[in-house]
Design a protein around this motif. Structure first.
Motif, PDB file in Angstrom:
ATOM      1  N   GLN A 189       0.828  -1.202   0.000  1.00 42.29           N
ATOM      2  CA  GLN A 189       0.000   0.000   0.000  1.00 42.29           C
ATOM      3  C   GLN A 189       0.867   1.258   0.000  1.00 42.29           C
ATOM      4  O   GLN A 189       0.606   2.203  -0.742  1.00 42.29           O
ATOM      5  CB  GLN A 189      -0.934   0.005   1.214  1.00 42.29           C
ATOM      6  N   ILE A 211       2.372   1.755  -3.500  1.00 37.63           N
ATOM      7  CA  ILE A 211       1.424   2.324  -4.472  1.00 37.63           C
ATOM      8  C   ILE A 211       1.253   3.822  -4.214  1.00 37.63           C
ATOM      9  O   ILE A 211       1.218   4.622  -5.152  1.00 37.63           O
ATOM     10  CB  ILE A 211       0.068   1.585  -4.425  1.00 37.63           C
ATOM     11  N   CYS A 212       1.128   4.211  -2.956  1.00 44.33           N
ATOM     12  CA  CYS A 212       0.976   5.632  -2.625  1.00 44.33           C
ATOM     13  C   CYS A 212       2.191   6.433  -3.085  1.00 44.33           C
ATOM     14  O   CYS A 212       2.042   7.515  -3.665  1.00 44.33           O
ATOM     15  CB  CYS A 212       0.746   5.809  -1.129  1.00 44.33           C
ATOM     16  N   TYR A 248      -4.376  -0.927  -3.107  1.00 46.21           N
ATOM     17  CA  TYR A 248      -4.869   0.399  -3.516  1.00 46.21           C
ATOM     18  C   TYR A 248      -5.661   1.102  -2.415  1.00 46.21           C
ATOM     19  O   TYR A 248      -5.961   2.294  -2.531  1.00 46.21           O
ATOM     20  CB  TYR A 248      -5.753   0.269  -4.759  1.00 46.21           C
ATOM     21  N   LEU A 295      -4.700   4.644  -0.848  1.00 45.08           N
ATOM     22  CA  LEU A 295      -4.637   5.863  -1.652  1.00 45.08           C
ATOM     23  C   LEU A 295      -5.537   6.907  -1.007  1.00 45.08           C
ATOM     24  O   LEU A 295      -6.576   6.580  -0.431  1.00 45.08           O
ATOM     25  CB  LEU A 295      -5.088   5.598  -3.088  1.00 45.08           C
ATOM     26  N   PHE A 340      -8.682   4.120  -9.280  1.00 44.28           N
ATOM     27  CA  PHE A 340      -7.831   3.113  -9.911  1.00 44.28           C
ATOM     28  C   PHE A 340      -8.653   2.259 -10.857  1.00 44.28           C
ATOM     29  O   PHE A 340      -9.872   2.157 -10.745  1.00 44.28           O
ATOM     30  CB  PHE A 340      -7.099   2.240  -8.869  1.00 44.28           C
ATOM     31  N   GLU A 376      -2.763  -1.453 -14.955  1.00 47.73           N
ATOM     32  CA  GLU A 376      -2.953  -0.651 -13.754  1.00 47.73           C
ATOM     33  C   GLU A 376      -2.937   0.819 -14.142  1.00 47.73           C
ATOM     34  O   GLU A 376      -2.007   1.274 -14.793  1.00 47.73           O
ATOM     35  CB  GLU A 376      -1.825  -0.922 -12.752  1.00 47.73           C
ATOM     36  N   VAL A 436      -3.831   4.552 -12.152  1.00 47.25           N
ATOM     37  CA  VAL A 436      -4.206   5.243 -10.926  1.00 47.25           C
ATOM     38  C   VAL A 436      -4.094   6.723 -11.202  1.00 47.25           C
ATOM     39  O   VAL A 436      -3.105   7.185 -11.766  1.00 47.25           O
ATOM     40  CB  VAL A 436      -3.281   4.844  -9.753  1.00 47.25           C
TER      41      VAL A 436
END
Length: 109
Positions: A4, A7-8, A81, A84, A90, A98, A100
């Protein structure tokens, strides 16, 4: 948690973990692709996440509440995700697609 945070970082989002005590709005059985998600601010018993696959509907009963842990059991690939920040969207599929992005309009709903 690390996926996580990753992804951020990748998409320049503040790390904003989902309150797992609140509900996520889920539409359809998520068997169609792509899978879409968007995050509004928390409101009532909803944590702000709305996730669907297939065609969008404006119907009042399109989304049904589900606890985050049940969604994660059903579709674990979505987990990374869910931290976020508010305003992010997303779109993913099982072939590795993918996308986002940030959508300012989502912060004001």
């Amino acid at each position: 948690m690390e996926s996580q945070k990753s992804i951020c970082t990748k998409y320049n989002s503040v790390f904003n973990p989902t309150n797992e005590q609140l509900f996520i709005g889920i539409a359809t059985d998520l068997k169609l692709e792509p899978i879409n998600g968007l995050r509004h601010p928390e409101h009532g018993t909803m944590n702000g996440w709305y996730i669907w696959s297939g065609e969008w509907s404006d119907s009042d009963d399109f989304f049904k509440p589900i606890h985050a842990e049940h969604l994660i059991e059903k579709k674990p690939e979505i987990l990374k995700y869910l931290s976020l920040d508010i305003g992010f969207r997303f779109q993913i599929d099982s072939k590795g697609y993918e996308d986002v992005w940030f959508d300012e309009k989502l912060k004001n709903i």
